[in-house]
Design a protein around this motif. Structure first.
Motif, short mmCIF file in Angstrom:
data_model
loop_
_atom_site.label_atom_id
_atom_site.label_comp_id
_atom_site.label_asym_id
_atom_site.label_seq_id
_atom_site.Cartn_x
_atom_site.Cartn_y
_atom_site.Cartn_z
N VAL A 111 88.61 77.95 -22.19
CA VAL A 111 88.92 76.75 -21.41
C VAL A 111 90.21 76.11 -21.91
O VAL A 111 91.00 75.58 -21.12
N PHE A 112 90.46 76.15 -23.24
CA PHE A 112 91.75 75.69 -23.76
C PHE A 112 92.89 76.42 -23.04
O PHE A 112 93.86 75.82 -22.60
N ALA A 113 92.77 77.75 -22.97
CA ALA A 113 93.82 78.56 -22.36
C ALA A 113 93.99 78.22 -20.88
O ALA A 113 95.13 78.10 -20.39
N LEU A 114 92.89 78.07 -20.17
CA LEU A 114 92.97 77.73 -18.75
C LEU A 114 93.64 76.38 -18.53
O LEU A 114 94.48 76.23 -17.64
N ASN A 115 93.27 75.40 -19.34
CA ASN A 115 93.88 74.07 -19.21
C ASN A 115 95.39 74.14 -19.47
O ASN A 115 96.18 73.53 -18.76
#
Length: 444
Positions: free
Chosen positions: A127-131
């Motif tokens: 989710v860090f990467a997606l954000n």
């Protein structure tokens, strides 16, 4: 800003759901456990921060295939790191609570919370990467949607596990971990739609049209890790500061630790709201560097700076106005309330003190100037620890004076690198003032 304001609601909900049970040890356990999770998970925060600058630069340069490859690389790295963390969570927990202070009851609750949170490690890092990818593309509405889904799931599951099943701190951890998996599933669909794939195809559709050689391209990976190495060191230095801060409260007892955790919710809210402007700076600065436009860079810094200052003043005034009733809502323990209300002015001033450091973080992350971020973070951490040690006779007030000063130390350190950052535009231009060729990479 709406998306960013919703991010700390995860922590606020966790603190409120457990705080309103009236169990100070459980609230302190969640506080200590959240510190451990923050230290471990956000050690890999480069998956968010590095991604934003690199994605914005690829977008600014018009390299659509690299934009998609960046997402796949980050998801692959995030998922692998998350699985390793889950596999090693027992020794990590053992080591963490050998270092951190806390009474037996507090430590028991903290361990239960942390064990549950590790179930969501792979999802959290992805989710860090997606954000980071969505913010780099300027898709703030999509990032908001992703965070809203996670917050709604977190609220519902926390209430179910804590108030419904009476699972205490472990229930808070389970609720948040499950919400992270729900957010990841949602984010993969959103990313696919942003990239032009169908909702059913999602990220797998991007994967099918991106070759494996492109994903693991050596030059791209070298640059990714070069940027992220320095950002990781910087993040570890700042996380160490807040771990030190939590441990300083723990040394003073469960009430002090719980009160500091309540006040940290104000700081988290300020940080994430003001980070909305920093993230805008990341995207716009990265785009300016990708297109090699000094004018666009200066405009991005000026506008985000003006909005950041206005928001900082507004948040400080708001916290002074509503701080006491918010504290009373979060916790029902009388001693925790009294301690938090006494120290509220420090937390209320953080939006003003921290605003320059958060904004400059955004500028330098967008410029992928990892070395400056690393050096400023390390210097701020060293200065903070020295101040905290010197101010220990003042007990919890000294703890808050030191952490407040750390924001000024970080901003001052980053400001020293601004002239060098501006000179990078001069080096990219030929003597006639025309932009350098599009293939010239930004200085890391």
């Amino acid at each position: 800003m709406l998306g960013q304001a919703s991010i700390p609601l995860v922590g606020v909900v966790d603190a409120t759901v457990i705080g309103r049970t009236g169990d100070a040890a459980a609230l302190a356990g969640v506080a200590l456990g959240a510190t451990v999770i923050g230290l471990v998970f956000w050690s890999f925060g480069f998956l968010r921060m590095g991604m934003t600058g690199l994605t914005a630069q690829a977008e600014g340069a018009g390299d659509g295939s690299e934009v998609e490859a960046l997402l796949l690389r980050a998801l692959l790295i995030g998922g692998m790191i998350g699985l390793v963390l889950f596999a090693l969570h027992l020794p990590i927990i053992w080591l963490a609570f050998k270092v951190l202070a806390g009474g037996e009851a507090v430590t028991l609750e903290a361990k239960a919370y942390v064990q549950a949170r590790f179930l969501g490690a792979p999802a959290a890092l992805c989710v860090f990467a997606l954000n980071g990818w969505l913010l780099g593309l300027g898709r703030t509405r999509s990032a908001l949607m992703l965070q809203v889904v996670m917050n709604i799931a977190n609220i519902a599951l926390d209430l179910l596990f804590v108030w419904g099943f009476d699972m205490g701190a472990r229930g808070v951890g389970l609720g948040t971990a499950a919400a992270e998996w729900i957010a990841l599933t949602t984010g993969l669909v959103i990313a696919g739609r942003v990239a032009g794939a169908s909702a059913a195809g999602g990220v797998p559709a991007i994967l099918r049209r991106t070759s494996w050689n492109k994903i693991v391209e050596r030059a791209a990976l070298v640059r990714l890790f070069a940027v992220n190495r320095d950002i990781m060191i910087r993040t570890l230095a700042l996380l160490f500061m807040f771990t030190w801060f939590a441990n300083a409260g723990a040394r003073l007892g469960a009430e002090a630790l719980a009160a500091n955790h309540v006040l940290l919710q104000f700081i988290n809210m300020a940080a994430f709201v003001l980070d909305a402007f920093a993230f805008t700076a990341e995207s716009r600065v990265g785009n300016a560097i990708g297109s090699q436009s000094r004018a666009q860079f200066m405009r991005a810094v000026r506008l985000t700076g003006e909005f950041s200052l206005g928001a900082g003043v507004g948040l400080a005034a708001l916290f002074f106005a509503i701080g006491d009733p918010v504290i009373a809502f979060i916790t029902t323990d009388a001693e925790v309330r009294a301690t938090a209300q006494k120290l509220l002015p420090f937390a209320a001033l953080v939006p003003l003190l921290g605003m320059p450091s958060w904004l400059l973080d955004g500028v330098f992350i967008g410029a992928t100037q990892g070395r400056a971020l690393r050096n400023a973070g390390v210097l701020a951490a060293i200065g903070y620890i020295a101040l905290d040690t010197a101010l220990r006779p003042l007990d919890n007030m000294g703890v808050w004076m030191a952490i407040s000063a750390s924001y000024l130390l970080r901003a001052g350190s980053l400001a020293c690198y601004i002239p060098a950052l501006l000179r990078t535009f001069d080096r990219r231009s030929d003597p006639s003032g025309d932009p350098a060729p599009a293939g010239v990479p930004p200085r890391v």
